[in-house]
Design an enzyme around this catalytic site. Structure first.
Site, PDB file in Angstrom:
ATOM      1  N   LYS A   1       3.480 -11.317   3.200  1.00 22.69           N
ATOM      2  CA  LYS A   1       3.143  -9.903   3.412  1.00 22.69           C
ATOM      3  C   LYS A   1       4.419  -9.122   3.654  1.00 22.69           C
ATOM      4  CE  LYS A   1       1.298  -5.980   4.698  1.00 22.69           C
ATOM      5  NZ  LYS A   1       0.699  -5.064   3.682  1.00 22.69           N
TER       6      LYS A   1
ATOM      7  N   LEU B   1       0.689  -1.204   6.485  1.00 25.78           N
ATOM      8  CA  LEU B   1       1.770  -2.180   6.697  1.00 25.78           C
ATOM      9  C   LEU B   1       1.551  -3.064   7.938  1.00 25.78           C
ATOM     10  CD1 LEU B   1       4.438  -3.218   5.552  1.00 25.78           C
ATOM     11  CD2 LEU B   1       5.547  -1.135   6.362  1.00 25.78           C
TER      12      LEU B   1
ATOM     13  N   CYS C   1       5.445   1.192  -0.704  1.00 23.65           N
ATOM     14  CA  CYS C   1       4.251   1.204   0.132  1.00 23.65           C
ATOM     15  C   CYS C   1       3.747   2.641   0.250  1.00 23.65           C
ATOM     16  CB  CYS C   1       4.540   0.660   1.533  1.00 23.65           C
ATOM     17  SG  CYS C   1       3.050   0.720   2.575  1.00 23.65           S
TER      18      CYS C   1
HETATM   19  O1  LIG Z   1      -0.905  -0.417   3.288  1.00 23.53           O
HETATM   20  C1  LIG Z   1      -0.192  -1.425   3.046  1.00 23.53           C
HETATM   21  O2  LIG Z   1       0.161  -2.263   3.892  1.00 23.53           O
HETATM   22  C2  LIG Z   1       0.238  -1.558   1.627  1.00 23.53           C
HETATM   23  N1  LIG Z   1      -0.733  -1.342   0.687  1.00 23.53           N
HETATM   24  C3  LIG Z   1      -0.446  -1.349  -0.659  1.00 23.53           C
HETATM   25  O3  LIG Z   1      -1.337  -1.169  -1.517  1.00 23.53           O
HETATM   26  N2  LIG Z   1       0.827  -1.590  -1.064  1.00 23.53           N
HETATM   27  C4  LIG Z   1       1.836  -1.812  -0.173  1.00 23.53           C
HETATM   28  O4  LIG Z   1       2.998  -2.033  -0.592  1.00 23.53           O
HETATM   29  C5  LIG Z   1       1.517  -1.801   1.230  1.00 23.53           C
HETATM   30  I1  LIG Z   1       3.045  -2.194   2.578  1.00 23.53           I
END
Ligand SMILES: O=C(O)c1[nH]c(=O)[nH]c(=O)c1I
Length: 309
Positions: free
Chosen positions: A44, A72, A128
């Site tokens: 992750k 995140l 993100c």
């Molecule tokens: O909301 C998130 O954790 C997230 N969700 C996404 O769809 N892509 C990303 O790179 C991330 I860092």
């Protein structure tokens, strides 16, 4: 063998792995991927410190894919670095996703990976879409240029970048021109979710996720043509780099499409989330069957061979 793949000179039993963020926040999830038929796995995206992420519900599946605004959530980079130290690289390669909230945080985390002397492959997340107040880096070309200059200088080893989808030829050109300034950017992963979409439930006359008034990144069937376009756009524009495809994969056919478009490896997000790591055995079977039916004896024989009319 038939499904052998390679990236950065490293061998993979097959081109499949999870998309960062899916089935990879905790060690038990990562262990399940390591034990699955996936050719590799990725952690992750992590930040310096542990994060709870956005309020729930923050993920929803639909008939055509998914929407998420996770925010995140992760255990902090030390947790994933510990996992990366303990991983048995003889079984399959491991990717390490980094998504620091600042340039300094990215430098700190990548220096720690560098100094751990482990063969983990870093994928720097520039895309993100769900951290309130943090516009994604890859939509700010000057910020992306500065980030890559500083990270290349500090990390000083080959790494990859996770890119958002672009929708304009001029943006493909501009983004690729920046990436091509940095030889240490050895691969480009296309795409991250298509950011800030809105799914509406007409029964409740409501959005389906809580953060950001229901706005979130979409994945799944919705994104396949955009994902393939971004894979092929960067494959054409970055001849000295490799491309990892991500977006819309739920059967061997979409894996085959990503490979034709130029991908060296292929990540699976929404379909993995809605199924389980068992999906990798099915995808490998389906890809093998398509290749055999078409008479391909290796992935290299078909990779990037998309015909135009
Ligand atoms: O909301 C998130 O954790 C997230 N969700 C996404 O769809 N892509 C990303 O790179 C991330 I860092």
């Amino acid at each position: 063998s038939l499904l052998s793949a390679s990236l950065l000179g490293i061998k993979f039993a097959n081109p499949l792995l999870n998309a960062s963020g899916v089935h990879c926040r905790y060690t038990d999830e990562l262990d399940a991927l390591a034990a699955s038929a996936a050719g590799s796995l990725i952690t992750k995206s992590c930040t310096l410190l542990e994060r709870e992420g956005n309020p729930e519900p923050r993920y929803a599946a639909t008939a055509l894919g998914s929407i998420n605004s996770m925010g995140l959530p992760n255990q902090g980079y030390a947790y994933y670095l510990d996992y990366a130290r303990r991983h048995n690289y003889a079984t399959k390669p491991l990717f390490f996703s980094v998504a620091g909230l600042s340039l300094e945080d990215n430098l700190t985390m990548m220096a720690a990976v560098r100094d751990a002397y482990i063969p983990a492959i870093v994928e720097l997340n520039l895309s993100c879409p769900n951290v309130p107040g943090k516009p994604q880096i890859a939509y700010d070309f000057e910020a992306m240029d500065r980030m890559l200059a500083a990270v290349s200088a500090e990390y000083a080893l080959p790494f990859g970048v996770k890119m958002p989808p672009y929708f304009d030829i001029a943006h493909f050109d501009a983004a690729a021109a920046i990436l091509n300034k940095y030889p240490l950017v050895a691969f480009v992963t296309c795409i991250n979710s298509i950011g800030n979409a809105l799914v509406i439930d007409i029964e409740n006359e409501s959005v389906v996720i809580k953060p950001k008034d229901g706005f979130g990144g979409i994945g799944g069937d919705y994104v396949l043509p955009t994902a393939l376009a971004n894979v092929n756009a960067f494959y054409r524009r970055c001849p000295d780099k490799q491309v990892i495809g991500c977006g819309g994969v739920r059967s061997g056919e979409q894996v085959f499409m990503h490979l034709l478009a130029g991908a060296s490896l292929v990540q699976v997000g929404t379909a993995l989330h809605e199924d389980s790591p068992r999906i990798f055995a099915r995808l490998n079977r389906e890809l093998s069957a398509i290749m055999e039916r078409k008479g391909y004896r290796s992935i290299e024989a078909l990779r990037g061979k998309l015909k135009t009319l």
